[in-house]
Motif scaffolding. Structure first.
Motif, mmCIF file in Angstrom:
data_model
loop_
_atom_site.group_PDB
_atom_site.id
_atom_site.type_symbol
_atom_site.label_atom_id
_atom_site.label_comp_id
_atom_site.label_asym_id
_atom_site.label_seq_id
_atom_site.Cartn_x
_atom_site.Cartn_y
_atom_site.Cartn_z
ATOM 1 N N ALA A 61 0.836 -1.201 0.000
ATOM 2 C CA ALA A 61 0.000 0.000 0.000
ATOM 3 C C ALA A 61 0.873 1.254 0.000
ATOM 4 O O ALA A 61 2.035 1.218 0.431
ATOM 5 C CB ALA A 61 -0.895 0.002 1.244
ATOM 6 N N LYS A 131 -4.121 -4.454 0.325
ATOM 7 C CA LYS A 131 -2.662 -4.316 0.194
ATOM 8 C C LYS A 131 -2.032 -4.299 1.576
ATOM 9 O O LYS A 131 -2.675 -3.954 2.575
ATOM 10 C CB LYS A 131 -2.314 -3.035 -0.565
ATOM 11 N N MET A 133 -0.172 -2.775 4.391
ATOM 12 C CA MET A 133 0.100 -1.419 4.874
ATOM 13 C C MET A 133 1.340 -1.403 5.767
ATOM 14 O O MET A 133 2.113 -0.464 5.731
ATOM 15 C CB MET A 133 -1.116 -0.912 5.653
#
Length: 150
Positions: A61, A131, A133
């Motif tokens: 991310a 995604k 992080m």
């Protein structure tokens, strides 16, 4: 007690109390394919094993951070510079235990470097909007990371 150890112990206690909503997968990396977040985590390990930075950039991310005993919340650029060279030394990672609770996951894995030496990690993933992080790695017995030489 060190701060990272406190964090791991606290997380284990919290996740243990949430067993009704948490999913546990033991023993086979292939079982990661059973959930969307599991697929993302499997892609993380696949990227390291296959040395494929393109896979990595697809699953991280914006604002991603990487933390280990040697790295304090470093960004993607620093990961590529400082950590990614280790990908050339990772032969295989086998997930031994996976505990997922929503967008948080703990993984205990056995990794093997190109010389066949074991490294064992406890990894904590925070996933946001499909995604990764944040990733936090805690080293275990064996060599600490693929090129530590221990």
């Amino acid at each position: 007690m060190t701060n990272p150890l406190r964090k791991v112990l606290l997380a284990v206690i919290v996740l243990s109390s949430l067993t009704a909503s948490a999913q546990t997968i033991t023993g086979q990396t292939d079982k990661l394919d059973n959930t969307p977040n599991g697929k993302i985590i499997k892609a993380w390990y696949t990227a390291w094993e296959t040395r494929d930075w393109n896979i990595m950039t697809q699953i991280l991310a914006d604002g991603f951070t990487f933390t280990s005993p040697l790295d304090d919340h470093i960004n993607i650029s620093a990961v590529k510079e400082r950590c990614w060279p280790n990908a050339g030394h990772i032969k295989k990672v086998d997930v031994q235990q996976l505990i997922m609770n929503g967008d948080a996951a703990f993984v205990i894995g056995n990794g093997y470097n190109s010389d066949g030496k074991l490294f064992r990690n406890c990894d904590y993933f925070t996933i946001k909007d499909g995604k990764i992080m944040a990733y936090e790695c805690f080293f275990g017995p064996g060599i600490n990371f693929p090129t530590s030489g221990k």
